[in-house]
Design an enzyme around this catalytic site. Sequence first.
Site, PDB file in Angstrom:
ATOM      1  N   TYR A 141       0.818  -1.214   0.000  1.00  0.00           N
ATOM      2  CA  TYR A 141       0.000   0.000   0.000  1.00  0.00           C
ATOM      3  C   TYR A 141       0.856   1.271   0.000  1.00  0.00           C
ATOM      4  O   TYR A 141       0.374   2.350  -0.345  1.00  0.00           O
ATOM      5  CB  TYR A 141      -0.946   0.032   1.207  1.00  0.00           C
ATOM      6  CG  TYR A 141      -2.016  -1.046   1.191  1.00  0.00           C
ATOM      7  CD1 TYR A 141      -2.264  -1.806   0.053  1.00  0.00           C
ATOM      8  CD2 TYR A 141      -2.776  -1.305   2.324  1.00  0.00           C
ATOM      9  CE1 TYR A 141      -3.235  -2.792   0.047  1.00  0.00           C
ATOM     10  CE2 TYR A 141      -3.757  -2.292   2.324  1.00  0.00           C
ATOM     11  CZ  TYR A 141      -3.984  -3.034   1.186  1.00  0.00           C
ATOM     12  OH  TYR A 141      -4.945  -4.006   1.181  1.00  0.00           O
ATOM     13  N   LYS A 192       3.385 -15.527   2.358  1.00  0.00           N
ATOM     14  CA  LYS A 192       3.292 -16.261   1.095  1.00  0.00           C
ATOM     15  C   LYS A 192       4.725 -16.578   0.648  1.00  0.00           C
ATOM     16  O   LYS A 192       5.166 -16.230  -0.446  1.00  0.00           O
ATOM     17  CB  LYS A 192       2.531 -15.422   0.058  1.00  0.00           C
ATOM     18  CG  LYS A 192       2.090 -16.185  -1.192  1.00  0.00           C
ATOM     19  CD  LYS A 192       1.069 -17.277  -0.929  1.00  0.00           C
ATOM     20  CE  LYS A 192       0.644 -17.928  -2.247  1.00  0.00           C
ATOM     21  NZ  LYS A 192       0.126 -19.300  -2.082  1.00  0.00           N
ATOM     22  N   ASP A 224      -3.203 -18.234   1.797  1.00  0.00           N
ATOM     23  CA  ASP A 224      -4.373 -18.899   1.215  1.00  0.00           C
ATOM     24  C   ASP A 224      -4.902 -19.978   2.161  1.00  0.00           C
ATOM     25  O   ASP A 224      -6.116 -20.119   2.352  1.00  0.00           O
ATOM     26  CB  ASP A 224      -4.063 -19.470  -0.181  1.00  0.00           C
ATOM     27  CG  ASP A 224      -2.709 -20.147  -0.281  1.00  0.00           C
ATOM     28  OD1 ASP A 224      -1.914 -20.076   0.681  1.00  0.00           O
ATOM     29  OD2 ASP A 224      -2.426 -20.754  -1.338  1.00  0.00           O
ATOM     30  N   ASP A 248      -5.189  -6.867   5.992  1.00  0.00           N
ATOM     31  CA  ASP A 248      -6.394  -6.157   5.581  1.00  0.00           C
ATOM     32  C   ASP A 248      -7.494  -7.163   5.241  1.00  0.00           C
ATOM     33  O   ASP A 248      -8.641  -7.058   5.693  1.00  0.00           O
ATOM     34  CB  ASP A 248      -6.048  -5.304   4.347  1.00  0.00           C
ATOM     35  CG  ASP A 248      -7.132  -4.304   3.985  1.00  0.00           C
ATOM     36  OD1 ASP A 248      -8.135  -4.204   4.710  1.00  0.00           O
ATOM     37  OD2 ASP A 248      -6.966  -3.614   2.955  1.00  0.00           O
ATOM     38  N   ASP A 252     -10.803  -8.702   7.879  1.00  0.00           N
ATOM     39  CA  ASP A 252     -12.196  -8.578   7.439  1.00  0.00           C
ATOM     40  C   ASP A 252     -12.878  -9.943   7.415  1.00  0.00           C
ATOM     41  O   ASP A 252     -14.044 -10.084   7.804  1.00  0.00           O
ATOM     42  CB  ASP A 252     -12.267  -7.942   6.044  1.00  0.00           C
ATOM     43  CG  ASP A 252     -12.194  -6.420   6.087  1.00  0.00           C
ATOM     44  OD1 ASP A 252     -11.928  -5.884   7.181  1.00  0.00           O
ATOM     45  OD2 ASP A 252     -12.382  -5.778   5.045  1.00  0.00           O
TER      46      ASP A 252
END
Length: 360
Positions: A141, A192, A224, A248, A252
Amino acid sequence: MSKQILVLPGDGIGPEIMAEAVKVLNLANEKYNLGFELSFDDLGGAAIDRYGVPLADETLERARAADAVLLGAVGGPKWDTIDPAIRPERGLLKIRSQLGLFGNLRPAILYPQLAEASSLKPEVVAGLDILIVRELTGGIYFGQPRESKVLENGERMAYDTLPYSESEIRRIAKVGFDMAMVRGKKLCSVDKANVLASSQLWRAVVEEVAKDYPDVELSHMYVDNAAMQLVRAPKQFDVMVTDNMFGDILSDEASMLTGSIGMLPSASLDANNKGMYEPCHGSAPDIAGKGIANPLATILSVSMMLRYSFGQVAAADAIEKAVSLVLDQGLRTGDIWSEGKTRVGTAAMGDAVASALRSL
């Protein structure tokens, strides 16, 4: 010397939910003699409309001077088409980075009264209590270079960069381990590392930090798989630590295990526990102005602020107890409502929490 709290209601449902949080904060301030002084300003779209930028310099200075910042939500379709460099979300990213708020704490706690509101079976989520620690000021970001361009053949192309330095990883890993020490002593680091160079460094540094925390059981999981495990067997997790983008998404996802993102607070802290506190949810422009938004996440963010930035444990506990009492009474905003419960609006929910707090 009074403590200064800067309140930034923001956009969409932000002003509605913040009004209820301030109602509860003012009552706690009075009841527990906390000595807080509140001031108000704009961030995001509201700041664009008022100042022409999503975070005005004077607002940033007021945030620096404050002891804590309480934020509603930013963004909305009204500002979707403006220059990306001054979109509302840029104000949020800037205040986080300028205040050095690198550690984001997002609890996913299922109130037993809301087990039926979860989309998963009650037995899968009953008793759920996870803390997600998200790195907030680095990664994709904020990474440079980032660019959108038109190639020589006329095709559009864009790219972003995902950088992490050793020191950035080390400090967020330390927050993860520190939180695990005061909870269930289990930390799952999510990355990852099978495909990303930044994740390979992440995993190596987390392993190094682990040597200072022999009491904490460390595990690693690819993002994942972590996303799958959160819906398959979420109670295996205690504390999760991960980077900005993965955090992020996972926070959620974890929030929906609890029935509604409208229930979840978050804290973003600097190295000295000065923080900005906000609900996990966004500005929900589709329901803004209707008086139906759930203010509980924002009210619980006040509780987190009292706990983490001011050490006011009794007042924090009381607010959380008040929320639980209101749920016991069967009061629900639309997002957590189920058959047989009483549907109420934003202000009525805020009033009910204030009333419960007053009675304690």
